[in-house]
Design an enzyme around this catalytic site. Structure first.
Site, PDB file in Angstrom:
ATOM      1  N   ASN A   9      -4.073  -4.334   0.260  1.00 24.84           N
ATOM      2  CA  ASN A   9      -3.263  -3.193  -0.167  1.00 24.84           C
ATOM      3  C   ASN A   9      -2.132  -3.737  -1.038  1.00 24.84           C
ATOM      4  O   ASN A   9      -1.198  -4.353  -0.524  1.00 24.84           O
ATOM      5  CB  ASN A   9      -2.713  -2.476   1.075  1.00 24.84           C
ATOM      6  CG  ASN A   9      -1.734  -1.367   0.727  1.00 24.84           C
ATOM      7  OD1 ASN A   9      -1.630  -0.962  -0.426  1.00 24.84           O
ATOM      8  ND2 ASN A   9      -1.010  -0.885   1.723  1.00 24.84           N
ATOM      9  N   TRP A  10      -2.241  -3.514  -2.327  1.00 22.91           N
ATOM     10  CA  TRP A  10      -1.263  -4.110  -3.256  1.00 22.91           C
ATOM     11  C   TRP A  10       0.042  -3.317  -3.316  1.00 22.91           C
ATOM     12  O   TRP A  10       0.992  -3.743  -3.963  1.00 22.91           O
ATOM     13  CB  TRP A  10      -1.872  -4.227  -4.658  1.00 22.91           C
ATOM     14  CG  TRP A  10      -3.042  -5.174  -4.735  1.00 22.91           C
ATOM     15  CD1 TRP A  10      -3.582  -5.903  -3.702  1.00 22.91           C
ATOM     16  CD2 TRP A  10      -3.812  -5.504  -5.896  1.00 22.91           C
ATOM     17  NE1 TRP A  10      -4.643  -6.658  -4.157  1.00 22.91           N
ATOM     18  CE2 TRP A  10      -4.797  -6.437  -5.493  1.00 22.91           C
ATOM     19  CE3 TRP A  10      -3.772  -5.112  -7.241  1.00 22.91           C
ATOM     20  CZ2 TRP A  10      -5.726  -6.967  -6.390  1.00 22.91           C
ATOM     21  CZ3 TRP A  10      -4.700  -5.639  -8.139  1.00 22.91           C
ATOM     22  CH2 TRP A  10      -5.658  -6.560  -7.706  1.00 22.91           C
ATOM     23  N   LYS A  11       0.068  -2.164  -2.687  1.00 19.92           N
ATOM     24  CA  LYS A  11       1.275  -1.320  -2.661  1.00 19.92           C
ATOM     25  C   LYS A  11       1.843  -1.148  -4.087  1.00 19.92           C
ATOM     26  O   LYS A  11       1.076  -1.090  -5.041  1.00 19.92           O
ATOM     27  CB  LYS A  11       2.308  -1.909  -1.711  1.00 19.92           C
ATOM     28  CG  LYS A  11       1.732  -2.239  -0.338  1.00 19.92           C
ATOM     29  CD  LYS A  11       2.802  -2.544   0.670  1.00 19.92           C
ATOM     30  CE  LYS A  11       2.159  -3.002   1.969  1.00 19.92           C
ATOM     31  NZ  LYS A  11       3.102  -3.134   3.058  1.00 19.92           N
ATOM     32  N   HIS A  95      -0.900   5.564   5.546  1.00 16.78           N
ATOM     33  CA  HIS A  95      -0.172   4.297   5.711  1.00 16.78           C
ATOM     34  C   HIS A  95       1.225   4.583   6.267  1.00 16.78           C
ATOM     35  O   HIS A  95       1.838   5.599   5.938  1.00 16.78           O
ATOM     36  CB  HIS A  95      -0.085   3.575   4.360  1.00 16.78           C
ATOM     37  CG  HIS A  95       0.392   2.162   4.505  1.00 16.78           C
ATOM     38  ND1 HIS A  95       1.726   1.858   4.629  1.00 16.78           N
ATOM     39  CD2 HIS A  95      -0.285   0.993   4.576  1.00 16.78           C
ATOM     40  CE1 HIS A  95       1.843   0.538   4.767  1.00 16.78           C
ATOM     41  NE2 HIS A  95       0.637  -0.010   4.730  1.00 16.78           N
ATOM     42  N   GLU A  97       4.000   3.517   5.486  1.00 16.02           N
ATOM     43  CA  GLU A  97       5.039   3.743   4.466  1.00 16.02           C
ATOM     44  C   GLU A  97       4.964   5.183   3.930  1.00 16.02           C
ATOM     45  O   GLU A  97       5.987   5.785   3.607  1.00 16.02           O
ATOM     46  CB  GLU A  97       4.897   2.701   3.342  1.00 16.02           C
ATOM     47  CG  GLU A  97       5.334   1.325   3.842  1.00 16.02           C
ATOM     48  CD  GLU A  97       4.623   0.146   3.219  1.00 16.02           C
ATOM     49  OE1 GLU A  97       3.990   0.296   2.170  1.00 16.02           O
ATOM     50  OE2 GLU A  97       4.704  -0.949   3.820  1.00 16.02           O
ATOM     51  N   GLU A 167      -2.109  -0.658  12.517  1.00 19.94           N
ATOM     52  CA  GLU A 167      -1.021  -1.440  11.933  1.00 19.94           C
ATOM     53  C   GLU A 167       0.285  -1.154  12.676  1.00 19.94           C
ATOM     54  O   GLU A 167       0.939  -0.138  12.413  1.00 19.94           O
ATOM     55  CB  GLU A 167      -0.835  -1.058  10.470  1.00 19.94           C
ATOM     56  CG  GLU A 167      -2.062  -1.253   9.623  1.00 19.94           C
ATOM     57  CD  GLU A 167      -1.695  -1.378   8.151  1.00 19.94           C
ATOM     58  OE1 GLU A 167      -1.888  -2.465   7.605  1.00 19.94           O
ATOM     59  OE2 GLU A 167      -1.189  -0.403   7.580  1.00 19.94           O
ATOM     60  N   GLY A 173       4.924  -6.237   6.849  1.00 18.03           N
ATOM     61  CA  GLY A 173       5.859  -6.806   5.877  1.00 18.03           C
ATOM     62  C   GLY A 173       7.032  -7.539   6.509  1.00 18.03           C
ATOM     63  O   GLY A 173       7.991  -7.895   5.823  1.00 18.03           O
ATOM     64  N   SER A 213       1.308  -8.328   8.708  1.00 15.57           N
ATOM     65  CA  SER A 213       1.589  -9.761   8.539  1.00 15.57           C
ATOM     66  C   SER A 213       0.392 -10.649   8.870  1.00 15.57           C
ATOM     67  O   SER A 213       0.551 -11.752   9.377  1.00 15.57           O
ATOM     68  CB  SER A 213       2.819 -10.179   9.363  1.00 15.57           C
ATOM     69  OG  SER A 213       3.969  -9.489   8.895  1.00 15.57           O
ATOM     70  N   GLY A 234      -1.267  -6.786   3.290  1.00 18.79           N
ATOM     71  CA  GLY A 234      -0.277  -6.464   2.268  1.00 18.79           C
ATOM     72  C   GLY A 234       0.121  -7.724   1.508  1.00 18.79           C
ATOM     73  O   GLY A 234      -0.541  -8.135   0.556  1.00 18.79           O
ATOM     74  N   GLY A 235       1.190  -8.356   1.951  1.00 15.22           N
ATOM     75  CA  GLY A 235       1.763  -9.504   1.231  1.00 15.22           C
ATOM     76  C   GLY A 235       0.764 -10.584   0.870  1.00 15.22           C
ATOM     77  O   GLY A 235       0.738 -11.073  -0.271  1.00 15.22           O
TER      78      GLY A 235
HETATM   79  C1  PEP Z   1       0.188  -3.230   5.054  1.00 11.97           C
HETATM   80  O1  PEP Z   1       1.080  -2.739   4.397  1.00 11.97           O
HETATM   81  O2  PEP Z   1      -0.827  -2.554   5.274  1.00 11.97           O
HETATM   82  C2  PEP Z   1       0.374  -4.572   5.585  1.00 11.97           C
HETATM   83  C3  PEP Z   1      -0.374  -4.940   6.575  1.00 11.97           C
HETATM   84  O3  PEP Z   1       1.338  -5.363   4.986  1.00 11.97           O
HETATM   85  P1  PEP Z   1       1.671  -6.894   5.339  1.00 11.97           P
HETATM   86  O4  PEP Z   1       0.367  -7.629   5.418  1.00 11.97           O
HETATM   87  O5  PEP Z   1       2.538  -7.362   4.211  1.00 11.97           O
HETATM   88  O6  PEP Z   1       2.376  -6.887   6.659  1.00 11.97           O
END
Ligand code: PEP
Length: 253
Positions: A9-11, A95, A97, A167, A173, A213, A234-235
């Site tokens: 997920n590149w957000k 999500h 967010e 999640e 994040g 994470s 994500g990251g």
């Molecule tokens: C996400 O936003 O779905 C996520 C899991 O982010 P991260 O891996 O950065 O925690």
């Protein structure tokens, strides 16, 4: 056997040209991956160009949201036909967010899931609790409400086409990852809620990703858990080497 699914997920990261570069790197890195489904979700703006890059490869395209109406006066939104036309296969829905910052509700998640399925695309349905909710002892009721809301009026056949991303909000994040046991216990609970709704064969077939994470150094332990069928990343999805390392960990299970 549930096939692992690793989705990036590149957000709100990467310009269009940066997205094309990253997509090409990922396509190249995963060309010998046979058993793990690989999905990337760039921004809407970059999605059409990235679609050209992944066409005919073993990387699938997702988008990060969709509106539930077919078309019309919904400034800033994108419809499922637009997403379908460029060749996306998955839509990330609900999500944390979106829930936290953009007024996503159980009802809007349900409408988006239905719209996505009606167009023949597959929703990745995100659920998860805040730290306050976990510490307050309402983890199970929060997740049950989210699952029942997302799947309201969906048939078993439709449920089989969905992926759930568990999640924990406190892990997204933050660099704080759920322990293997925390993630497994919670994901087993998520599967039990699906069993209550749809019965054993559906609940055993639906894939449940862990997100929060997930990184190359913790992916192996998480992915080894019985009820963890992949990751929403994500990251670590923003660089091809770390994203690939997670995919390789899934492929090696
Ligand atoms: C996400 O936003 O779905 C996520 C899991 O982010 P991260 O891996 O950065 O925690």
């Amino acid at each position: 056997m549930r096939q692992y699914i690793i989705a990036g997920n590149w957000k709100m990261n990467k310009t269009v040209s940066e997205s094309v570069i990253l997509a090409k790197q990922i396509v190249d890195a995963v060309k010998d991956i046979k058993n793990t489904e690989v999905v990337i979700a760039p921004t809407f703006l970059a999605a059409a160009k990235v679609a050209d890059v992944v066409k005919g490869t073993n990387v699938k395209l997702a988008v990060q949201d969709v509106h539930w109406k077919d078309q019309g006066a919904f400034t800033g939104k994108v419809s499922i036909d637009m997403v379908k036309e460029i060749g996306a296969e998955y839509v990330i829905i609900g999500h944390s967010e979106q829930r936290q910052y953009f007024h996503e509700t159980e009802e809007s998640v349900n409408l988006k899931v239905k719209k996505t399925l009606s167009a023949g695309l597959k929703p990745i349905i995100c659920i998860g609790e805040t730290l306050e909710q976990r510490n307050g002892g309402i983890l199970e009721s929060v997740l049950t409400t989210q699952i029942e809301g997302a799947y309201k009026d969906l048939s078993a056949d439709e449920a089989l086409k969905t992926v759930i991303a568990y999640e924990p909000v406190w892990a997204i994040g933050t660099g704080v990852v759920a322990t293997d046991e925390q993630a497994q216990d919670t994901q087993a609970f998520v599967r039990s809620v699906m069993k209550n709704i749809y019965g054993e064969s559906v609940s055993e077939a639906v894939r449940i990703q862990y997100g929060g994470s997930m990184k190359p150094d913790n992916a192996k332990g998480l992915l080894a858990q019985k009820d963890i069928d992949g990751g929403l990343i994500g990251g670590a999805a923003l660089k091809s080497d770390s994203f690939f390392a997670i995919i390789a960990a899934a492929e090696a299970q």
